[in-house]
Enzyme design. Structure first.
Site, PDB file in Angstrom:
ATOM      1  N   GLY A 162     -38.295-119.456 -12.695  1.00  0.00           N
ATOM      2  CA  GLY A 162     -37.198-118.911 -11.908  1.00  0.00           C
ATOM      3  C   GLY A 162     -37.660-117.834 -10.933  1.00  0.00           C
ATOM      4  O   GLY A 162     -37.041-117.633  -9.877  1.00  0.00           O
ATOM      5  N   GLU A 211     -38.791-119.655  -8.019  1.00  0.00           N
ATOM      6  CA  GLU A 211     -37.614-120.255  -7.378  1.00  0.00           C
ATOM      7  C   GLU A 211     -36.869-119.210  -6.548  1.00  0.00           C
ATOM      8  O   GLU A 211     -36.410-119.493  -5.430  1.00  0.00           O
ATOM      9  CB  GLU A 211     -36.716-120.891  -8.453  1.00  0.00           C
ATOM     10  CG  GLU A 211     -37.402-122.117  -9.072  1.00  0.00           C
ATOM     11  CD  GLU A 211     -36.692-122.686 -10.292  1.00  0.00           C
ATOM     12  OE1 GLU A 211     -36.609-123.908 -10.407  1.00  0.00           O
ATOM     13  OE2 GLU A 211     -36.225-121.894 -11.149  1.00  0.00           O
ATOM     14  N   GLU A 241     -42.312-124.508 -16.390  1.00  0.00           N
ATOM     15  CA  GLU A 241     -41.207-124.944 -17.254  1.00  0.00           C
ATOM     16  C   GLU A 241     -41.584-126.068 -18.219  1.00  0.00           C
ATOM     17  O   GLU A 241     -41.136-126.076 -19.370  1.00  0.00           O
ATOM     18  CB  GLU A 241     -40.012-125.371 -16.393  1.00  0.00           C
ATOM     19  CG  GLU A 241     -39.202-124.211 -15.815  1.00  0.00           C
ATOM     20  CD  GLU A 241     -39.763-123.679 -14.499  1.00  0.00           C
ATOM     21  OE1 GLU A 241     -40.924-124.010 -14.163  1.00  0.00           O
ATOM     22  OE2 GLU A 241     -39.052-122.928 -13.811  1.00  0.00           O
ATOM     23  N   ALA A 269     -36.898-117.258 -15.785  1.00  0.00           N
ATOM     24  CA  ALA A 269     -35.631-117.084 -16.476  1.00  0.00           C
ATOM     25  C   ALA A 269     -35.915-116.329 -17.778  1.00  0.00           C
ATOM     26  O   ALA A 269     -37.047-116.313 -18.257  1.00  0.00           O
ATOM     27  CB  ALA A 269     -35.027-118.448 -16.774  1.00  0.00           C
TER      28      ALA A 269
END
Ligand code: 3H9
Length: 643
Positions: free
Chosen positions: A100, A103, A123, A61
């Site tokens: 992310g 992911e 994270e 992210a």
């Protein structure tokens, strides 16, 4: 930012290009969403390869968006959308697929990685949990145990390990795009595996989860995110997919707004800014050969760090015996690394083979960089630099590793003082990440730039410091210890102070740390300053050292120690020695004690900034976090005090 689609026959190739690290900002999320829609509705496309331009696959992210309200399409929805695509998507991973990014790769039906790539869910190192199904899909992809390791440590794994854990389907080398397209074609003639969200997961029993909880609480003392991540993983293993996703999302949003996440983001960006300060315009010199003067603990550690970066090292000591001792110190560092599984025997041998040791300064005639790490005594150091001035090339960079002497005095009389600089390593120098870089008024911009470039080469975090007693780190340490002594004088028990700082997040309190390192080093400095006519008031530490209590090595310091036991025990002898200096004062809570000591550090930090010794508050935070054990998740003393 661009998301482009091109074709290799019936396989579409989606290329993400969002420098520097393809972070998943809003525009990229939207671009990927649109690509799924476009390719779903194109009947001529049978499979899709997702690949990235630049140095890496999607690295996660966009952390710079974390302070702002989330804007759709949200990442969890994008990962679901990818998974529901009517054609199989193949993630083609190079560099790092992190957070992310991994992911998104799990939203794809397959993952193909270059042999040099790594994947991970870091994270928790940012004080959050994965927020787009990392805790929910990973156990379904690779099993609960692998997921717990990946998510709760935050440590990425290399492609080979990722394959063995079941995180990727294949490893390729060479042309990633061509290999991934070939992989995609092969999938068209086989039945597709289930999307990850539909795969079953088996939960271990309650005792296993309890053991994990205990192990994580021990390992990540004080940190919230790893334990909350474990809760998410357990939910994922025991509850339906949708319920676990809702729990993960709620936890992610809660932690994203937490103080710990803000502190860890602060350190994340400070670390990345540190190697490239704006004022560094000159070109660094290239360093191909190095030397270390002094083979004690510090010198051997510096030599090991240089060897780890692949640089050849000349190790200089006074005489043949000292040369042997220096080599033995170095060998024991590499042997230790072999024992811990960090190096193979062969690698350790190569490290040693890159070291030339001797007592003859003529060995330095063609060396690019020399780092002096001899005894902390001005005349000894000056004698070393006098010889370096005679024997080294006129353009060789000459550095001192002094931790509290004035580098200007060390360099006095040196020919070409523009190539002189302070490079202050922290012990053990091959482990500790911090490097204080101390230019003198005569240091050339190119020499300063070389210091920063060397730090990058060694994988260290460079912080520029001005000249004062102790530079940034040791000056704050002095103030911290003085404040701790003030608390003792005012009646706070030594053990209560140490316990409070451990509860705050330090591995050790100020007194037990002094007992471990030895009280005599700071004592000798104070005595030196007194002998030089400075007014240095007597400390409680002076009283202990004069009574022979130098710490663990003498069987006692602030605490007492039973023979062969390093557990600190309150000492009647110490209490007796200090009795006359201690007044009865108020009983402070652990929070009050920690607040007094961290505020003192921040106050010294402010003074250091005002004097221009440090260039910015975040540099001070980096010094404390990487050199002095300040808990990373507190962000450092300046951040903790409000910036
Ligand atoms: C996440 O993904 C949450 C999700 O689960 C859920 C969401 C709903 N964002 O390190 P470098 C910048 S959390 C923004 O020197 P390298 C960095 O500041 C995220 N910016 O490069 C620097 O900027 P500048 C999980 C980022 O080649 C530049 O990129 N992901 C981000 O040595 C170069 O960085 C991570 O924690 C980011 N995510 O190493 C991965 N990452 O040039 C963090 C980097 O202006 N990133 N920047 O100073 C890394 O570990 C390394 O950057 C990487 C490349 C290994 C990828």
């Amino acid at each position: 930012m661009s998301v482009t689609i091109d074709r290799d026959g019936e396989v579409a190739v989606v290329t993400v290009d969002n420098p520097p690290v393809n972070a998943l900002g809003q525009a990229l999320r939207q671009g990927l969403w649109d690509a799924v829609e476009t390719l779903d509705s194109d009947p001529s496309v049978r499979a899709v390869v997702l690949i990235c331009a630049g140095r890496t696959f999607i690295a996660g992210a966009d952390v710079t968006e974390f302070g702002k309200p989330p804007v759709p399409p949200h990442l969890p929805d994008l990962v679901d959308r990818l998974e529901q695509a009517t054609k199989p998507w193949v993630a083609a991973i190079h560099g790092s697929a992190l957070g992310g990014g991994f992911e998104v790769a799990m939203g794809c039906r397959f993952r193909v990685a270059l042999d040099s790539a790594s994947v991970g869910l870091p994270e928790v190192t940012l004080g959050i949990v994965p927020g787009a199904s990392g805790t929910v899909r990973t156990p379904r992809l690779a099993g609960v145990e692998a997921a717990v390791e990946l998510v709760t440590t935050g440590r990425p794994v290399k492609a080979a390990k990722a394959l063995s854990m079941g995180l990727v389907d294949a490893i390729v080398s060479g042309d990633l795009r061509a290999e991934a397209v070939a992989f995609a074609r092969k999938t068209l003639v086989q039945p597709l595996p289930q999307p990850i969200s539909a795969r079953p997961v088996t939960s271990p029993d309650g005792a296993w989860w309890d053991d994990q909880r205990k192990a994580i609480a021990r390992r990540a003392r004080g940190e919230i995110a790893p334990l909350r991540a474990l809760d998410c993983l357990r939910m994922a293993a025991e509850k339906p997919f949708a319920e676990a996703m809702a729990h993960e999302r709620a936890t992610f949003l809660e932690l994203r707004a937490s103080d710990q996440a803000a502190a860890l983001r602060h350190i994340f960006f400070a670390e990345r800014a540190a190697p490239k300060p704006a004022h560094l315009e000159a070109k660094p010199r290239e360093i191909h050969s190095t030397a270390v003067i002094g083979g004690g603990t510090m010198g051997a550690g510096i030599a090991a760090a240089l060897r780890e970066a692949g640089l050849p090292v000349v190790l200089i000591e006074r005489d043949a015996e000292a040369v042997e001792r220096g080599l033995a110190n170095l060998r024991s560092i590499f042997d230790g690394a072999v024992k811990r599984g960090k190096l193979t025997e062969a690698q350790a041998r190569t490290r040693m083979e890159g070291v030339t040791a001797g007592s003859d300064y003529a060995l330095l005639a063609d060396t690019d960089l020399v780092i002096e790490a001899v005894f902390e005594d001005l005349s000894v150091k000056r004698a070393v630099f006098a010889r370096l001035g005679q024997t080294c090339r006129a353009d060789a960079i000459l550095a001192t590793n002094t931790s509290y002497l004035d580098p200007r005095l060390i360099a006095e009389g040196l020919p070409n003082p523009d190539r002189f600089i302070g490079l202050h390593f922290f012990s053990p120098a091959n482990v500790m990440k911090l490097l204080e870089i101390v230019p003198t008024p005569t240091t050339a911009p190119g020499t300063l730039a070389t210091g920063f470039a060397l730090a990058r080469q060694l994988g260290k975090i460079p912080v520029q410091a001005g000249i004062c007693d102790g530079f940034i780190g040791n000056r704050i340490l002095k103030r911290y210890r003085a404040e701790a002594e003030t608390l003792v004088r005012d009646g706070t028990p030594i053990a209560a102070i140490d316990a409070a700082m451990r509860a705050y997040g330090f591995a050790m309190g100020p007194f037990e740390a002094q007992d471990l390192g030895g009280l005599d080093i700071a004592y000798l400095q104070r005595e030196g300053a007194r002998a030089a006519g400075q007014d240095v008031p007597e400390t409680l530490g002076d009283i202990l050292v004069r009574a022979g209590r130098k710490g663990q090595k003498t069987g006692g310091g602030w605490y007492g120690y039973a023979p062969g036991d390093r557990t600190p025990k309150p000492s009647d002898t110490t209490a007796g020695l200090l009795a006359g200096r201690i007044a009865a004062g108020p009983t402070l809570t652990a929070e009050e004690i920690a607040s007094r000591l961290t505020s003192a550090m921040a106050a010294e930090g402010k003074a250091i900034l005002a004097e221009g010794i440090a260039l910015k508050p975040s540099d001070i935070d980096l010094v404390e976090v990487h050199g002095y054990g300040y808990p990373r998740w507190r962000g450092g003393p300046m951040f903790a005090a409000g910036g």
